[in-house]
Design a protein around this motif. Structure first.
Motif, mmCIF file in Angstrom:
data_model
loop_
_atom_site.group_PDB
_atom_site.id
_atom_site.type_symbol
_atom_site.label_atom_id
_atom_site.label_comp_id
_atom_site.label_asym_id
_atom_site.label_seq_id
_atom_site.Cartn_x
_atom_site.Cartn_y
_atom_site.Cartn_z
ATOM 1 N N SER A 1 0.859 -1.182 0.000
ATOM 2 C CA SER A 1 0.000 0.000 0.000
ATOM 3 C C SER A 1 0.899 1.236 0.000
ATOM 4 C CB SER A 1 -0.924 -0.002 1.223
ATOM 5 O OG SER A 1 -1.778 -1.115 1.218
ATOM 6 N N ASP B 1 -6.779 -4.073 2.855
ATOM 7 C CA ASP B 1 -5.953 -2.883 2.655
ATOM 8 C C ASP B 1 -6.507 -2.083 1.486
ATOM 9 O OD1 ASP B 1 -4.674 -3.671 0.104
ATOM 10 O OD2 ASP B 1 -3.665 -5.202 1.290
ATOM 11 N N GLN B 2 -5.903 -0.940 1.246
ATOM 12 C CA GLN B 2 -6.285 -0.082 0.121
ATOM 13 C C GLN B 2 -5.097 0.094 -0.818
ATOM 14 O OE1 GLN B 2 -7.659 3.318 2.446
ATOM 15 N NE2 GLN B 2 -9.794 2.693 2.130
ATOM 16 N N GLY B 3 -4.385 -1.015 -1.016
ATOM 17 C CA GLY B 3 -3.164 -0.974 -1.806
ATOM 18 C C GLY B 3 -3.386 -1.224 -3.280
ATOM 19 N N GLY C 1 -7.262 -2.524 -3.860
ATOM 20 C CA GLY C 1 -6.926 -3.127 -2.588
ATOM 21 C C GLY C 1 -7.085 -4.634 -2.592
ATOM 22 N N ARG D 1 0.363 -6.140 -8.316
ATOM 23 C CA ARG D 1 0.988 -6.462 -7.040
ATOM 24 C C ARG D 1 2.212 -7.316 -7.246
ATOM 25 N NH1 ARG D 1 -1.725 -6.282 -2.164
ATOM 26 N NH2 ARG D 1 -0.741 -7.311 -0.412
#
Length: 556
Positions: free
Chosen positions: A423, A446-448, A504, A556
């Protein structure tokens, strides 16, 4: 005199016709029917039969003339009578004829001999009174017996070869590995079902094409090995050469395959053909590359804290410098921090080693989820700083779970650590717990940058790290999620991820409850449940819809 000449001519023509039939076809029944028909006709008989000896030693009728198949069993006693006892043969024949209402009075019988072995018997019967077979007719039957023996041997040999070929074809067709056979021109002659699935080529398209076109093994640089370094053309010849490399299937898949060959050559070394055993080893190749990457990464990860510890220790130990107390404390704090980091890396490696040898031992007990999560959050708070906000949505009266406390804490630590790493813009990290049947579901959201769908199934593999910019900027050996999966599964749970790139990620895992929830509690609505979209085989808690702000769309 003329009649005798005509008879001999007919005999020769019949023998020639039988000989041609034997060389023209290898169907045993057809040839034997032709032999017995010709023999009965030339000997002016009324009927006849041919019996063959099977592999188990029994003798049974294979062909007959003038005798319906349903009456063949009445001749069993005749078949068991020695050919040398002519009187007994005639007696058995007349008994058989009487039982079926046929006037069978005379018999001429000869063994079918091939290379000194008896393969069967030929019988010709005559119904006329007082017209026994002459020695000359008996001699004529010998020629037909010889022809029948040759037919039996050739047909049986052909059937044996045919059975072996069918057996070999079945083995090739049903082999789990790809199998193809090449002819002397390097063209594909056989292409099994596994090869169709492996390459995307149908056998109709592949057969007749050069191997280099269909298989087309390439080096990482794109060179076609089948054209530039064919293992079957290397000098000196190898007994079982092997080629490895990448192929692109017709449906666009990229696979790493291993092809092992067995070649056939003439005494002069000329290529006559080969059989290739082709195996998809993509997973093994990726695993090997991941291990090589892991060794490189972990070497760097271990070298960094060691170098820092050594540098600070040498600096603080200098005799030509005097350090004040604050500097000493600062240097020792760095040494302690890096030593802890080094110890953590070593513990992670040891844990992975234990898991590989199935020597992990669980210490199960009952404990509360919220205190564990609070403890982990407190540990990560300094690292997260002001960029992250932690939200713990776990009721104080959440039912206790029955699991290994320390190992479950490791799982939560790994998930929160991942949420921070991936994130880059910070944001909200939310930890929730819900009940589903006999399990608690713990989730870390999460807000990744999120996880692409095609990568999600690979995340929990050993040494696996998604290849993106953040991977190269963040530390890690690709063991955290692997360790988490093994720990969760060892406790009877499961772990998964729900994510979209740029939106996320939410990692969830299950832990057994200390006391299974009663069905009336579920029915009364005390616990809200629903069916998981990603795991329809079980019931999971309904989680609030995660709608983090849209961030830069990295992978990611």
């Amino acid at each position: 005199m003329l009649d005798r000449y005509d008879q001999q001519l007919r005999q020769l023509e019949s023998l020639l016709r039988v000989s041609r039939a034997i060389t023209a076809q290898l169907d045993l029944t057809s040839v034997l029917n032709l032999v017995i028909e010709a023999a009965v006709d030339l000997l002016a008989g009324s009927s006849g039969l041919i019996a063959l000896r099977d592999d188990d030693g029994t003798t049974r009728i294979y062909a007959a003339y003038g005798l319906a198949r349903e009456i063949w069993p009445v001749f069993d006693d005749l078949l068991a009578t020695p050919l040398s006892d002519q009187q007994a043969l005639v007696h058995r024949l007349r008994e058989a004829g009487a039982s079926i209402g046929l006037p069978l009075r005379h018999v001429s019988a000869l063994p079918l001999m091939f290379r000194g072995a008896t393969v069967g018997v030929i019988y010709v019967f005559r119904a006329a009174l007082n017209v026994e077979f002459t020695a000359e007719e008996h001699q004529l039957l010998t020629a037909f017996a010889d022809q029948a023996a040759i037919a039996v041997s050739n047909a049986r040999l052909f059937q044996s070869v045919l059975r072996e070929k069918q057996h070999l074809d079945a083995l090739i067709e049903n082999s789990a590995d790809g199998v193809m056979i090449l002819d002397e021109r390097w063209r594909i002659a056989t292409f099994n079902r596994a090869m169709e699935l492996l390459t995307g080529w149908s056998r109709e398209e592949a057969i007749g094409r050069p191997c280099a076109e269909v298989l087309a093994i390439h080096t990482p640089q794109g060179a076609n090995l089948c054209l530039t370094d064919c293992p079957l053309q290397r000098q000196p010849f190898e007994p079982n050469p092997v080629a490895e490399g990448w192929i692109t299937t017709r449906d666009g898949r990229r696979l790493y395959i291993q092809s092992r060959y067995a070649a056939q050559r003439s005494p002069q070394g000329a290529f006559l053909g080969a059989i290739a055993n082709v195996r998809d080893v993509t997973e093994q190749k990726i695993e090997a590359e991941m291990q090589n990457t892991f060794i490189s990464v972990i070497s760097h990860e271990l070298r960094t804290p060691v170098s820092i510890i050594k540098g600070y220790a040498e600096t603080l130990a200098r005799q030509d410098a005097t350090w004040d107390a604050a500097t000493l404390r600062e240097g020792l704090a760095v040494i302690i921090e890096e030593a802890d980091r080094l110890a953590q890396q070593i513990n992670t490696l040891l844990e992975a080693s234990r898991l590989q040898t199935d020597s992990m031992r669980l210490e199960l007990s009952d404990w509360s989820v919220r205190p564990l999560v609070e403890r982990v959050v407190e540990r990560f708070a300094p690292q997260a700083g002001d960029r992250f906000t932690f939200q713990i949505d776990i009721p104080d009266d959440f039912p206790p779970v029955h699991a290994d406390y320390e190992r479950t804490r490791t799982v939560v630590e790994n998930l929160i650590s991942n949420a921070i790493k991936y994130s880059p813009n910070g944001g909200l990290i939310r930890i929730t717990a819900r009940v589903s049947g006999d399990f608690a579901i713990i989730s870390v959201s999460d807000q990744g940058i999120g996880v692409p769908l095609e990568e999600q199934k690979k995340l929990f593999r050993r040494f696996y790290r998604v290849d993106n910019r953040l991977r190269r900027e963040t530390q890690g050996a690709g063991l955290g999620l692997f360790l988490s999966r093994v720990i969760v599964e060892a406790q009877g749970g499961r772990i998964w991820v729900d994510s979209r790139p740029g939106r996320g990620a939410r990692f969830s895992f299950t832990v057994p409850l200390a006391t299974p929830m009663l069905s009336d509690q579920m029915a009364s609505g005390e616990i809200e449940t629903a069916t998981s979209v990603d795991h329809p085989e079980s019931t999971v808690a309904t989680l609030p819809r995660m709608e983090p702000p849209l961030l830069e769309d990295h992978e990611r």
